[in-house]
Scaffold this motif. Sequence first.
Motif, PDB file in Angstrom:
ATOM      1  N   SER A  48      49.452  54.729  47.996  1.00 48.93           N
ATOM      2  CA  SER A  48      49.216  54.030  46.739  1.00 48.93           C
ATOM      3  C   SER A  48      48.483  52.712  46.978  1.00 48.93           C
ATOM      4  O   SER A  48      48.607  52.106  48.052  1.00 48.93           O
ATOM      5  CB  SER A  48      50.545  53.726  46.031  1.00 48.93           C
ATOM      6  OG  SER A  48      51.243  54.905  45.713  1.00 48.93           O
ATOM      7  N   LEU A  49      47.751  52.295  45.971  1.00 49.58           N
ATOM      8  CA  LEU A  49      47.123  50.981  45.937  1.00 49.58           C
ATOM      9  C   LEU A  49      47.149  50.481  44.505  1.00 49.58           C
ATOM     10  O   LEU A  49      47.141  51.292  43.568  1.00 49.58           O
ATOM     11  CB  LEU A  49      45.659  51.039  46.407  1.00 49.58           C
ATOM     12  CG  LEU A  49      45.344  51.104  47.893  1.00 49.58           C
ATOM     13  CD1 LEU A  49      43.849  51.295  48.104  1.00 49.58           C
ATOM     14  CD2 LEU A  49      45.846  49.870  48.630  1.00 49.58           C
ATOM     15  N   ARG A  50      47.147  49.169  44.331  1.00 44.05           N
ATOM     16  CA  ARG A  50      47.016  48.592  43.000  1.00 44.05           C
ATOM     17  C   ARG A  50      45.824  47.642  42.990  1.00 44.05           C
ATOM     18  O   ARG A  50      45.787  46.686  43.776  1.00 44.05           O
ATOM     19  CB  ARG A  50      48.270  47.842  42.570  1.00 44.05           C
ATOM     20  CG  ARG A  50      48.196  47.428  41.099  1.00 44.05           C
ATOM     21  CD  ARG A  50      49.453  46.772  40.600  1.00 44.05           C
ATOM     22  NE  ARG A  50      49.513  45.358  40.944  1.00 44.05           N
ATOM     23  CZ  ARG A  50      50.212  44.454  40.261  1.00 44.05           C
ATOM     24  NH1 ARG A  50      50.891  44.831  39.187  1.00 44.05           N
ATOM     25  NH2 ARG A  50      50.228  43.205  40.656  1.00 44.05           N
ATOM     26  N   LEU A  51      44.892  47.929  42.113  1.00 38.94           N
ATOM     27  CA  LEU A  51      43.738  47.059  41.920  1.00 38.94           C
ATOM     28  C   LEU A  51      44.012  46.093  40.770  1.00 38.94           C
ATOM     29  O   LEU A  51      44.682  46.445  39.797  1.00 38.94           O
ATOM     30  CB  LEU A  51      42.487  47.877  41.600  1.00 38.94           C
ATOM     31  CG  LEU A  51      42.112  48.985  42.584  1.00 38.94           C
ATOM     32  CD1 LEU A  51      40.811  49.649  42.147  1.00 38.94           C
ATOM     33  CD2 LEU A  51      42.008  48.465  43.991  1.00 38.94           C
ATOM     34  N   SER A  52      43.471  44.890  40.919  1.00 36.25           N
ATOM     35  CA  SER A  52      43.577  43.887  39.863  1.00 36.25           C
ATOM     36  C   SER A  52      42.187  43.423  39.476  1.00 36.25           C
ATOM     37  O   SER A  52      41.270  43.409  40.298  1.00 36.25           O
ATOM     38  CB  SER A  52      44.398  42.686  40.342  1.00 36.25           C
ATOM     39  OG  SER A  52      45.704  43.060  40.704  1.00 36.25           O
ATOM     40  N   CYS A  53      42.055  43.026  38.222  1.00 41.15           N
ATOM     41  CA  CYS A  53      40.780  42.489  37.738  1.00 41.15           C
ATOM     42  C   CYS A  53      41.098  41.314  36.833  1.00 41.15           C
ATOM     43  O   CYS A  53      41.687  41.489  35.759  1.00 41.15           O
ATOM     44  CB  CYS A  53      39.996  43.549  36.985  1.00 41.15           C
ATOM     45  SG  CYS A  53      38.490  42.934  36.214  1.00 41.15           S
ATOM     46  N   ALA A  54      40.715  40.128  37.288  1.00 40.99           N
ATOM     47  CA  ALA A  54      40.965  38.918  36.522  1.00 40.99           C
ATOM     48  C   ALA A  54      39.716  38.559  35.718  1.00 40.99           C
ATOM     49  O   ALA A  54      38.624  38.456  36.278  1.00 40.99           O
ATOM     50  CB  ALA A  54      41.341  37.775  37.452  1.00 40.99           C
ATOM     51  N   ALA A  55      39.917  38.365  34.421  1.00 42.35           N
ATOM     52  CA  ALA A  55      38.812  38.003  33.535  1.00 42.35           C
ATOM     53  C   ALA A  55      38.873  36.524  33.206  1.00 42.35           C
ATOM     54  O   ALA A  55      39.953  35.966  33.009  1.00 42.35           O
ATOM     55  CB  ALA A  55      38.878  38.825  32.253  1.00 42.35           C
ATOM     56  N   SER A  56      37.708  35.899  33.106  1.00 42.61           N
ATOM     57  CA  SER A  56      37.622  34.494  32.712  1.00 42.61           C
ATOM     58  C   SER A  56      36.395  34.322  31.827  1.00 42.61           C
ATOM     59  O   SER A  56      35.555  35.196  31.719  1.00 42.61           O
ATOM     60  CB  SER A  56      37.552  33.588  33.944  1.00 42.61           C
ATOM     61  OG  SER A  56      36.409  33.888  34.720  1.00 42.61           O
ATOM     62  N   GLY A  57      36.313  33.157  31.206  1.00 42.59           N
ATOM     63  CA  GLY A  57      35.219  32.901  30.291  1.00 42.59           C
ATOM     64  C   GLY A  57      35.623  33.248  28.868  1.00 42.59           C
ATOM     65  O   GLY A  57      36.749  32.994  28.454  1.00 42.59           O
ATOM     66  N   ARG A  58      34.735  33.885  28.108  1.00 38.22           N
ATOM     67  CA  ARG A  58      34.978  34.209  26.713  1.00 38.22           C
ATOM     68  C   ARG A  58      35.810  35.484  26.579  1.00 38.22           C
ATOM     69  O   ARG A  58      35.362  36.489  26.033  1.00 38.22           O
ATOM     70  CB  ARG A  58      33.671  34.346  25.956  1.00 38.22           C
ATOM     71  CG  ARG A  58      32.885  33.053  25.835  1.00 38.22           C
ATOM     72  CD  ARG A  58      31.739  33.199  24.861  1.00 38.22           C
ATOM     73  NE  ARG A  58      32.218  33.557  23.513  1.00 38.22           N
ATOM     74  CZ  ARG A  58      31.426  33.843  22.490  1.00 38.22           C
ATOM     75  NH1 ARG A  58      30.103  33.839  22.654  1.00 38.22           N
ATOM     76  NH2 ARG A  58      31.910  34.147  21.309  1.00 38.22           N
ATOM     77  N   THR A  59      37.022  35.444  27.070  1.00 41.05           N
ATOM     78  CA  THR A  59      37.884  36.626  27.068  1.00 41.05           C
ATOM     79  C   THR A  59      38.270  37.050  25.653  1.00 41.05           C
ATOM     80  O   THR A  59      38.653  38.201  25.441  1.00 41.05           O
ATOM     81  CB  THR A  59      39.132  36.388  27.908  1.00 41.05           C
ATOM     82  OG1 THR A  59      39.809  35.235  27.407  1.00 41.05           O
ATOM     83  CG2 THR A  59      38.773  36.162  29.379  1.00 41.05           C
ATOM     84  N   SER A  60      38.173  36.147  24.696  1.00 43.83           N
ATOM     85  CA  SER A  60      38.495  36.516  23.320  1.00 43.83           C
ATOM     86  C   SER A  60      37.528  37.545  22.745  1.00 43.83           C
ATOM     87  O   SER A  60      37.809  38.198  21.743  1.00 43.83           O
ATOM     88  CB  SER A  60      38.503  35.272  22.430  1.00 43.83           C
ATOM     89  OG  SER A  60      37.230  34.650  22.435  1.00 43.83           O
ATOM     90  N   SER A  61      36.382  37.689  23.391  1.00 48.73           N
ATOM     91  CA  SER A  61      35.387  38.655  22.909  1.00 48.73           C
ATOM     92  C   SER A  61      35.611  40.062  23.449  1.00 48.73           C
ATOM     93  O   SER A  61      34.936  41.004  23.045  1.00 48.73           O
ATOM     94  CB  SER A  61      33.978  38.201  23.319  1.00 48.73           C
ATOM     95  OG  SER A  61      33.821  38.261  24.729  1.00 48.73           O
TER      96      SER A  61
END
Length: 124
Positions: A17-30
């Motif tokens: 197993s593996l878990r990938l993560s993706c962090a969003a920044s900036g205009r995340t409300s869009s």
Amino acid sequence: QVQLVESGGGLVQAGGSLRLSCAASGRTSSIYRMGWFRQAPGKEREFVASIRWSVGTTYYADSVKGRFTISRDNGKNTVYLQMNSLKPEDTAVYYCAAGRRITTVTMASGYDYWGQGTQVTVSS
């Protein structure tokens, strides 16, 4: 603009197993939807999974149903891909993507922002 940074890739044996993560920044409300795609050497980029940012509705490629789970933490602006029962054919660069529009979930052209990708290698 939205910036996406993936992490969590690596080398794992088949069945692991593996878990990938993706962090969003900036205009995340869009962001309307986030997804994971993958691309193996010599192959086209393919859809893996997607999640609607606000309500959490999920979609999966048939090849990963029952093995992968996409989830999100709105407070952390992060989406995850939990990958279980990995197979050698899952080996690819995995990309996180974010879309602002209501489009076909499985098409890469429906997403507006992309991360740099993270390598997942599954050994037999």
